[in-house]
Design an enzyme around this catalytic site. Structure first.
Site, mmCIF file in Angstrom:
data_model
loop_
_atom_site.group_PDB
_atom_site.id
_atom_site.type_symbol
_atom_site.label_atom_id
_atom_site.label_comp_id
_atom_site.label_asym_id
_atom_site.label_seq_id
_atom_site.Cartn_x
_atom_site.Cartn_y
_atom_site.Cartn_z
ATOM 1 C CB SER A 11 -0.943 -0.126 1.360
ATOM 2 O OG SER A 11 -1.506 1.274 1.427
ATOM 3 C CE1 TYR A 49 -4.002 -1.800 4.909
ATOM 4 C CE2 TYR A 49 -3.435 0.566 4.069
ATOM 5 C CZ TYR A 49 -3.859 -0.602 3.931
ATOM 6 O OH TYR A 49 -3.777 -1.170 2.500
ATOM 7 C CE LYS A 77 -12.239 -0.549 0.017
ATOM 8 N NZ LYS A 77 -11.169 -1.572 0.743
#
Length: 326
Positions: free
Chosen positions: A116, A140, A178
């Site tokens: 990411s 994250y 999501k």
């Protein structure tokens, strides 16, 4: 057999679709359907089997799949950048990935995985795939960062392909499950349909209202990059998966509104008409917000990926038409 983890999710389900288009249907779809609505993303797909993530890991460690898997496309993760349960995030994003990497190296199976752009944090040091650029702002991002560091240590002695792709801001079909973590384009479409306007955050990080810049990439382009690396098993390393083109949130909102209205108004004109509105950040978000991202894709081009990427004006407009059922 190909394994796709996170197969019922956003990018995972689009990868399954793409494999099907190539005539590949012997696919083991792995996911966690505690959010049951995700099943809809697989209805149009052909798969050989489905397993819950926990059962898959147990069978993998028991040797059930030894010699039976051709490649693993690992998309499964907790992708909530606002998550506060660090133990859960690290278990899902680091521990799970490590177990798969270990198995793939033992079995000499190609391993493609989702990293990411969150590893870059606020991006003060740029967005090239280099350790000095990496400074995640949340757990994250840290979970992805830590796994990338593990991969770097494993690359030299690898027994099979290891390819990590750092996804930038992905948008497109199959993301409705999501919720608040769906793309800006998704939320903008539904806001405009419900309220007749699109809400964006006020300025931040030195950027004017709605002028924060992100590298927005359509999911079809993400899938195309994945297939490039799957087809060339000699490519190992970590690459950015973005367009290399930063565009403003105002551009996304304008693409949504203009597609719905059949107009070509500028963001400034849409603001003047009350169709774009700026709102404050939720508490705690502004300090962890990426006001600018732009993938350095030089190494991706060096790896032989030559296709052009959709612009926001092209990709968001097409997505808006699909969401509208046109």
């Amino acid at each position: 057999m190909h394994v796709v983890t996170g197969a019922a999710g956003f990018i995972g389900s689009k990868l399954v679709e793409a494999l099907n288009r190539q005539g590949i249907t012997e696919i083991l779809a792995v996911d966690n359907l505690e959010n049951a609505d995700k099943f809809r993303n697989l209805v149009a797909c052909e798969i050989d089997d489905y397993l819950d993530k926990r059962e898959f890991l147990a069978r993998l460690e028991a040797g059930h799949f030894d010699g039976a898997i051709d490649a693993v496309l690992h998309q499964g993760a907790c992708s909530d950048t606002m998550a506060t349960d660090g133990r859960y995030v690290m278990e899902n994003n680091f521990g799970y990935s490590k177990a798969l990497l270990d198995w793939c190296q033992e079995e000499e199976v190609p391993f493609l995985y989702a990293s990411s752009a969150a590893v870059y944090g606020a991006g003060e040091n740029g967005f090239s795939v280099a350790r000095e650029c990496e400074s995640p702002l949340n757990v994250y991002g840290y979970s992805k960062f830590l796994f990338d560091q593990l991969v770097r240590r494993r690359l030299e002695g690898r027994t099979a392909q290891i390819a990590g792709l750092r996804y930038f801001n992905v948008y497109g079909p199959n993301e409705s499950h999501k919720g608040r973590m769906a793309s800006v384009a998704f939320h903008a479409f539904h806001q405009f349909r419900a309220e007749g306007r699109v809400k964006l955050f006020v300025g931040s990080g030195g950027y004017a209202e709605g002028e924060q810049l992100r590298d927005f990439i359509h999911v079809d382009d993400v899938v195309s990059v994945n297939l490039h690396f799957l087809e060339d098993g000699e490519l190992s390393g970590i690459w950015n998966c973005g367009t290399g083109r930063a565009q403003a949130f105002n551009d996304v909102a304008a693409a949504i509104i203009n597609t719905a209205r059949g107009t070509q108004a500028s963001p400034a004109e849409l603001v003047a008409q009350g169709l774009i509105e700026y709102i404050p950040f939720p508490p705690g978000l502004a300090a962890r917000y990426q006001s600018y991202t732009e993938a350095d894709i030089a190494s991706l081009r060096d790896a032989g990926y030559g296709r052009e990427f959709l612009t926001v004006q092209q990709g968001v407009a097409a997505y808006a038409k699909e969401l509208a059922g046109q």
